[in-house]
Design a protein around this motif. Structure first.
Motif, PDB file in Angstrom:
ATOM      1  N   PHE A 130       0.846  -1.186   0.000  1.00  0.00           N
ATOM      2  CA  PHE A 130       0.000   0.000   0.000  1.00  0.00           C
ATOM      3  C   PHE A 130       0.887   1.243   0.000  1.00  0.00           C
ATOM      4  O   PHE A 130       1.855   1.311   0.752  1.00  0.00           O
ATOM      5  CB  PHE A 130      -0.924   0.021   1.217  1.00  0.00           C
ATOM      6  CG  PHE A 130      -1.978   1.074   1.137  1.00  0.00           C
ATOM      7  CD1 PHE A 130      -3.139   0.858   0.410  1.00  0.00           C
ATOM      8  CD2 PHE A 130      -1.792   2.300   1.745  1.00  0.00           C
ATOM      9  CE1 PHE A 130      -4.112   1.847   0.305  1.00  0.00           C
ATOM     10  CE2 PHE A 130      -2.760   3.295   1.654  1.00  0.00           C
ATOM     11  CZ  PHE A 130      -3.912   3.060   0.926  1.00  0.00           C
ATOM     12  N   ALA A 131       0.529   2.213  -0.843  1.00  0.00           N
ATOM     13  CA  ALA A 131       1.306   3.454  -0.960  1.00  0.00           C
ATOM     14  C   ALA A 131       0.425   4.653  -0.661  1.00  0.00           C
ATOM     15  O   ALA A 131      -0.749   4.690  -1.050  1.00  0.00           O
ATOM     16  CB  ALA A 131       1.881   3.581  -2.367  1.00  0.00           C
ATOM     17  N   SER A 132       0.996   5.625   0.048  1.00  0.00           N
ATOM     18  CA  SER A 132       0.278   6.846   0.365  1.00  0.00           C
ATOM     19  C   SER A 132       1.265   7.919   0.799  1.00  0.00           C
ATOM     20  O   SER A 132       2.240   7.623   1.503  1.00  0.00           O
ATOM     21  CB  SER A 132      -0.712   6.593   1.513  1.00  0.00           C
ATOM     22  OG  SER A 132      -1.259   7.798   1.988  1.00  0.00           O
ATOM     23  N   PRO A 133       1.002   9.170   0.440  1.00  0.00           N
ATOM     24  CA  PRO A 133       1.857  10.242   0.952  1.00  0.00           C
ATOM     25  C   PRO A 133       1.750  10.370   2.476  1.00  0.00           C
ATOM     26  O   PRO A 133       2.648  10.896   3.120  1.00  0.00           O
ATOM     27  CB  PRO A 133       1.336  11.497   0.248  1.00  0.00           C
ATOM     28  CG  PRO A 133      -0.016  11.148  -0.243  1.00  0.00           C
ATOM     29  CD  PRO A 133      -0.041   9.670  -0.457  1.00  0.00           C
ATOM     30  N   ARG A 134       0.678   9.862   3.064  1.00  0.00           N
ATOM     31  CA  ARG A 134       0.521   9.896   4.528  1.00  0.00           C
ATOM     32  C   ARG A 134       1.516   8.968   5.222  1.00  0.00           C
ATOM     33  O   ARG A 134       1.857   9.191   6.376  1.00  0.00           O
ATOM     34  CB  ARG A 134      -0.910   9.518   4.942  1.00  0.00           C
ATOM     35  CG  ARG A 134      -1.991  10.395   4.335  1.00  0.00           C
ATOM     36  CD  ARG A 134      -1.862  11.830   4.836  1.00  0.00           C
ATOM     37  NE  ARG A 134      -3.044  12.597   4.524  1.00  0.00           N
ATOM     38  CZ  ARG A 134      -3.070  13.638   3.715  1.00  0.00           C
ATOM     39  NH1 ARG A 134      -1.976  14.050   3.122  1.00  0.00           N
ATOM     40  NH2 ARG A 134      -4.189  14.295   3.496  1.00  0.00           N
ATOM     41  N   ILE A 135       1.980   7.942   4.526  1.00  0.00           N
ATOM     42  CA  ILE A 135       3.000   7.049   5.090  1.00  0.00           C
ATOM     43  C   ILE A 135       4.298   7.822   5.270  1.00  0.00           C
ATOM     44  O   ILE A 135       4.984   7.687   6.277  1.00  0.00           O
ATOM     45  CB  ILE A 135       3.194   5.802   4.198  1.00  0.00           C
ATOM     46  CG1 ILE A 135       1.918   4.945   4.230  1.00  0.00           C
ATOM     47  CG2 ILE A 135       4.414   4.986   4.641  1.00  0.00           C
ATOM     48  CD1 ILE A 135       1.850   3.869   3.176  1.00  0.00           C
ATOM     49  N   VAL A 136       4.614   8.666   4.299  1.00  0.00           N
ATOM     50  CA  VAL A 136       5.798   9.523   4.407  1.00  0.00           C
ATOM     51  C   VAL A 136       5.649  10.433   5.627  1.00  0.00           C
ATOM     52  O   VAL A 136       6.561  10.564   6.448  1.00  0.00           O
ATOM     53  CB  VAL A 136       5.996  10.357   3.123  1.00  0.00           C
ATOM     54  CG1 VAL A 136       7.174  11.311   3.276  1.00  0.00           C
ATOM     55  CG2 VAL A 136       6.166   9.461   1.909  1.00  0.00           C
ATOM     56  N   THR A 137       4.467  11.046   5.762  1.00  0.00           N
ATOM     57  CA  THR A 137       4.209  11.982   6.853  1.00  0.00           C
ATOM     58  C   THR A 137       4.243  11.307   8.219  1.00  0.00           C
ATOM     59  O   THR A 137       4.902  11.787   9.144  1.00  0.00           O
ATOM     60  CB  THR A 137       2.830  12.656   6.666  1.00  0.00           C
ATOM     61  OG1 THR A 137       2.804  13.270   5.380  1.00  0.00           O
ATOM     62  CG2 THR A 137       2.569  13.691   7.731  1.00  0.00           C
ATOM     63  N   GLY A 183       7.778   8.868   8.229  1.00  0.00           N
ATOM     64  CA  GLY A 183       9.033   9.397   7.727  1.00  0.00           C
ATOM     65  C   GLY A 183       9.706   8.474   6.722  1.00  0.00           C
ATOM     66  O   GLY A 183      10.907   8.573   6.496  1.00  0.00           O
ATOM     67  N   ASP A 184       8.930   7.574   6.110  1.00  0.00           N
ATOM     68  CA  ASP A 184       9.476   6.627   5.135  1.00  0.00           C
ATOM     69  C   ASP A 184       9.341   7.232   3.742  1.00  0.00           C
ATOM     70  O   ASP A 184       8.224   7.352   3.224  1.00  0.00           O
ATOM     71  CB  ASP A 184       8.720   5.300   5.224  1.00  0.00           C
ATOM     72  CG  ASP A 184       9.277   4.246   4.288  1.00  0.00           C
ATOM     73  OD1 ASP A 184      10.018   4.590   3.334  1.00  0.00           O
ATOM     74  OD2 ASP A 184       8.963   3.064   4.507  1.00  0.00           O
ATOM     75  N   PRO A 185      10.446   7.631   3.124  1.00  0.00           N
ATOM     76  CA  PRO A 185      10.366   8.307   1.831  1.00  0.00           C
ATOM     77  C   PRO A 185       9.805   7.440   0.709  1.00  0.00           C
ATOM     78  O   PRO A 185       9.376   7.965  -0.311  1.00  0.00           O
ATOM     79  CB  PRO A 185      11.814   8.716   1.548  1.00  0.00           C
ATOM     80  CG  PRO A 185      12.649   7.830   2.398  1.00  0.00           C
ATOM     81  CD  PRO A 185      11.819   7.472   3.597  1.00  0.00           C
ATOM     82  N   SER A 186       9.784   6.111   0.891  1.00  0.00           N
ATOM     83  CA  SER A 186       9.211   5.242  -0.149  1.00  0.00           C
ATOM     84  C   SER A 186       7.703   5.433  -0.236  1.00  0.00           C
ATOM     85  O   SER A 186       7.107   5.189  -1.283  1.00  0.00           O
ATOM     86  CB  SER A 186       9.518   3.772   0.141  1.00  0.00           C
ATOM     87  OG  SER A 186       8.680   3.274   1.183  1.00  0.00           O
ATOM     88  N   GLY A 187       7.079   5.859   0.881  1.00  0.00           N
ATOM     89  CA  GLY A 187       5.638   6.026   0.895  1.00  0.00           C
ATOM     90  C   GLY A 187       4.869   4.727   0.840  1.00  0.00           C
ATOM     91  O   GLY A 187       3.676   4.728   0.586  1.00  0.00           O
ATOM     92  N   GLU A 188       5.548   3.611   1.090  1.00  0.00           N
ATOM     93  CA  GLU A 188       4.911   2.300   1.001  1.00  0.00           C
ATOM     94  C   GLU A 188       5.008   1.527   2.304  1.00  0.00           C
ATOM     95  O   GLU A 188       5.989   1.656   3.032  1.00  0.00           O
ATOM     96  CB  GLU A 188       5.580   1.427  -0.073  1.00  0.00           C
ATOM     97  CG  GLU A 188       5.218   1.759  -1.464  1.00  0.00           C
ATOM     98  CD  GLU A 188       5.740   0.724  -2.453  1.00  0.00           C
ATOM     99  OE1 GLU A 188       5.330   0.803  -3.612  1.00  0.00           O
ATOM    100  OE2 GLU A 188       6.568  -0.145  -2.099  1.00  0.00           O
ATOM    101  N   VAL A 189       3.974   0.710   2.537  1.00  0.00           N
ATOM    102  CA  VAL A 189       4.064  -0.331   3.553  1.00  0.00           C
ATOM    103  C   VAL A 189       3.866  -1.652   2.828  1.00  0.00           C
ATOM    104  O   VAL A 189       3.130  -1.728   1.832  1.00  0.00           O
ATOM    105  CB  VAL A 189       3.032  -0.161   4.695  1.00  0.00           C
ATOM    106  CG1 VAL A 189       3.341   1.069   5.522  1.00  0.00           C
ATOM    107  CG2 VAL A 189       1.612  -0.122   4.186  1.00  0.00           C
ATOM    108  N   ARG A 190       4.543  -2.671   3.327  1.00  0.00           N
ATOM    109  CA  ARG A 190       4.476  -3.994   2.698  1.00  0.00           C
ATOM    110  C   ARG A 190       4.056  -5.022   3.727  1.00  0.00           C
ATOM    111  O   ARG A 190       4.693  -5.155   4.760  1.00  0.00           O
ATOM    112  CB  ARG A 190       5.832  -4.375   2.106  1.00  0.00           C
ATOM    113  CG  ARG A 190       6.227  -3.466   0.968  1.00  0.00           C
ATOM    114  CD  ARG A 190       7.584  -3.844   0.365  1.00  0.00           C
ATOM    115  NE  ARG A 190       7.780  -3.116  -0.872  1.00  0.00           N
ATOM    116  CZ  ARG A 190       7.337  -3.518  -2.063  1.00  0.00           C
ATOM    117  NH1 ARG A 190       6.701  -4.648  -2.175  1.00  0.00           N
ATOM    118  NH2 ARG A 190       7.537  -2.778  -3.127  1.00  0.00           N
TER     119      ARG A 190
END
Length: 121
Positions: free
Chosen positions: A37-44, A47-54
């Motif tokens: 799953f990818a989201s700009p909220r993951i970055v926020t 702090g993960d610049p990939s923007g993804e969780v696996r």
């Protein structure tokens, strides 16, 4: 899996209902164990610049944190769009911001998804 509009609408309505009831396990029940799953909220939030969780456990951690930070979370379904194995759920969040959630299915469960947000004017 070929997706039709009836399936997409039922899925989206159920998805919004479980989110609005803050039922994290109910939401996660729609996802594969190896979901990406990818989201700009993951970055926020992380702090993960990939923007993804696996994986479902990482997705659980992300959404649990989001639910903790958003006690007034509420989605209002606007429409649903269909592709071959993917649906796009368009909704507004609790702040009235337009959001699109793209969800790709494998064997009836979401295996890949993304959140895309309108500008917060």
């Amino acid at each position: 899996m070929s997706i039709d509009h009836a399936f997409a609408r039922r899925f989206a309505e159920e998805w919004v209902t479980v989110w609005n009831s803050r039922d994290l396990e109910g939401v996660l029940a729609h996802y594969t164990d190896d979901v990406v799953f990818a989201s700009p909220r993951i970055v926020t939030l992380f702090g993960d610049p990939s923007g993804e969780v696996r994986g479902k456990e990482a997705l659980r951690a992300y959404w649990a944190k989001a639910l903790e930070l958003l006690p007034d979370l509420h989605f209002t379904l606007e429409d649903v769009r269909v592709s071959v194995d993917t649906i796009v759920i368009n909704y507004r969040n609790e702040r009235g911001i337009a959001v699109s959630e793209g969800l790709t299915f494998r064997d009836g469960l979401v295996c890949r998804g993304f959140g895309a947000y309108a500008d917060e004017v």
